[in-house]
Design an enzyme around this catalytic site. Structure first.
Site, PDB file in Angstrom:
ATOM      1  N   HIS A  25       0.836  -1.204   0.000  1.00 39.75           N
ATOM      2  CA  HIS A  25       0.000   0.000   0.000  1.00 39.75           C
ATOM      3  C   HIS A  25       0.867   1.249   0.000  1.00 39.75           C
ATOM      4  CE1 HIS A  25      -3.306   2.724   0.958  1.00 39.75           C
ATOM      5  NE2 HIS A  25      -2.595   3.179   1.972  1.00 39.75           N
TER       6      HIS A  25
ATOM      7  N   GLU B  55     -10.683   2.178   3.926  1.00 40.57           N
ATOM      8  CA  GLU B  55      -9.365   1.589   4.163  1.00 40.57           C
ATOM      9  C   GLU B  55      -9.560   0.285   4.915  1.00 40.57           C
ATOM     10  OE1 GLU B  55      -6.570   4.247   5.949  1.00 40.57           O
ATOM     11  OE2 GLU B  55      -6.527   5.590   4.213  1.00 40.57           O
TER      12      GLU B  55
END
Length: 438
Positions: A145, A210
């Site tokens: 990420h 998220e």
């Protein structure tokens, strides 16, 4: 080195028949904790343990005085509206109560006839936060990420120099952490277009989810006394699913030089069940770092972390649009990954958080940071799925998305599977985006 005990035995079954069904999230090998009451009632919230499609009412169980006297204080702590007092007890107490619950719920238990009346159908309950979350720290532990996000802004140097040396984190706001099912309004804040001379105030246009793992701290440490990485299991009570919603356009304008603020503190959503650290033991794996990368400093290195520091928790995200909901479609899965891809371990997060003498307390909460795997179908945010909004993706019903729209719901689920172990699940976490209040 093994953390397994008789509660993990894959041959164990329960007299609660639904706990023995294949693919059940809550077999007898799981036994997660939550705070609940009957839906729509005026009952007090209290602690419960999931078993199959039921919840064991721990307040009602405590009143029966069936367990050994040394376990009654733990049961009474679970009878409260928050689990903090139980979480503050020693790891040995958590383990002893788990064993007693396992034995009481196991097939052939002499306590079955006494306990049956304390079971309530999960379909009939509602949840509250499992504990008072005093402090919340959000980490940034997924290198996949971090690399992808960094490449959008720094193509030639995606990772900052400190990323491979320490677990990056920032202190978030605990007051806006809510339980699954709590919907929220699209945030409003300052944004600035690249072509504009001045910022404007208005609703977020680049709202994102998220996908994270939430980590609950149990017993705390004294201020000034760091937690040794080899002892972190004594302090980690358990884990949950965590959606740390993000307003990407607000963050893009405000985050330099100090990092996230209004872009992150408007809403964060946790799943109701805390899967205990002990229940996760069969799904822990070796943690390792590529030899070409910097190796962790001594305080971030340990034998147990190397042997069992990684958790193979499967994480899935589904998107349900308003149109899907109207058509009674539960949602479409858009990504799946595993917590095992995390560059930094849970033990390293705890050790680093306290190396300066910071005192953790029962109920403190860590977010793992967005969890993404090495491929596009394993990313943990819309930001990655759409290359920072440059592309869109089309859903099976023909709708397309770049970022989230009003009426969209995100549903995250998680589970663990391993050879020789019984599958356990995390349940799910869900929230729906409401229009901004302007």
């Amino acid at each position: 080195m093994s953390l397994l005990n008789q509660t993990h035995n894959p041959d164990l079954t329960s007299w609660v028949a639904s706990a023995n069904v294949a693919e059940c999230d809550f077999p007898i090998q799981n036994l997660p904790f939550a705070i609940f009451r009957r839906a729509g009632s005026a009952e007090a919230f209290r602690g419960g343990v999931a078993i199959g499609d039921k919840v064991l009412d721990l307040a009602a169980l405590a009143a029966l005085n069936l367990f050994a006297e040394n376990l009654q204080p733990a049961l009474r702590a679970c009878s409260q509206s928050q689990l903090n007092d139980f979480m503050a007890m020693p790891q040995a107490t958590w383990s002893a109560l788990r064993l007693a619950l396992s034995q009481a719920l196991a097939t052939g238990s002499a306590l079955q006839s006494s306990i049956e009346a304390t079971l309530i159908a999960q379909a009939d309950i509602e949840f509250d936060l499992p504990c008072k979350i005093g402090d919340y720290t959000d980490f940034y532990t997924s290198i996949h990420h971090a690399t992808t996000i960094g490449s959008f802004f720094r193509p030639d140097n995606p990772l900052l120099p400190n990323y491979k040396w320490l677990p990056i984190g920032y202190h978030g706001r605990s007051s806006s952490i809510t339980i699954s099912g709590t919907d929220f309004h699209r945030p409003v804040g300052q944004t600035k277009a690249a072509t504009a001379d001045e910022p404007t105030l208005g609703p977020c246009k680049r709202l994102d989810y998220e996908m994270e793992v939430g980590i609950y701290i149990g017993a705390g440490n004294e201020m000034g006394s760091p937690i040794n990485i080899e002892q972190t299991d004594q302090y980690v009570f358990g884990m949950c699913l965590f959606n740390d919603w993000s307003a990407r356009d607000i963050q893009g304008w405000e985050y330099q030089p100090l990092g996230p603020f209004l872009a992150k503190n408007f809403a964060s959503t946790v799943s109701p069940w805390i899967i205990t650290n002990e229940a996760l033991a069969p799904f822990r794996q070796a943690w390792q770092r590529q030899k070409s990368d910097p190796q962790p400093l001594a305080y971030l290195s340990g034998q147990q972390n190397s042997t069992l520091g990684s958790y193979d928790i499967q994480l899935e995200v589904s998107l349900q649009t308003a149109n899907m909901r109207s058509a009674q479609i539960e949602g479409q899965k858009i990504t799946r990954t595993s917590f095992k891809h995390s560059y930094w371990s849970v033990a390293q997060m705890v050790a680093h958080h306290t190396v300066n003498g910071c005192n953790l307390q029962a109920g403190d909460f860590f977010g793992s940071g967005t969890q993404s795997g090495p491929s596009l179908d394993q990313v943990g945010s819309m930001m990655e799925l759409t290359s920072a909004g440059k592309t869109s993706f089309t859903l099976e019903n023909g709708e397309s998305r770049t970022f989230l729209e009003d009426g969209d719901a995100i549903i995250m689920s998680g589970f663990c599977v391993a050879e020789g172990a019984t599958r356990i699940g995390f349940g799910s976490v869900k929230a729906t985006i409401l229009p901004a209040k302007t």
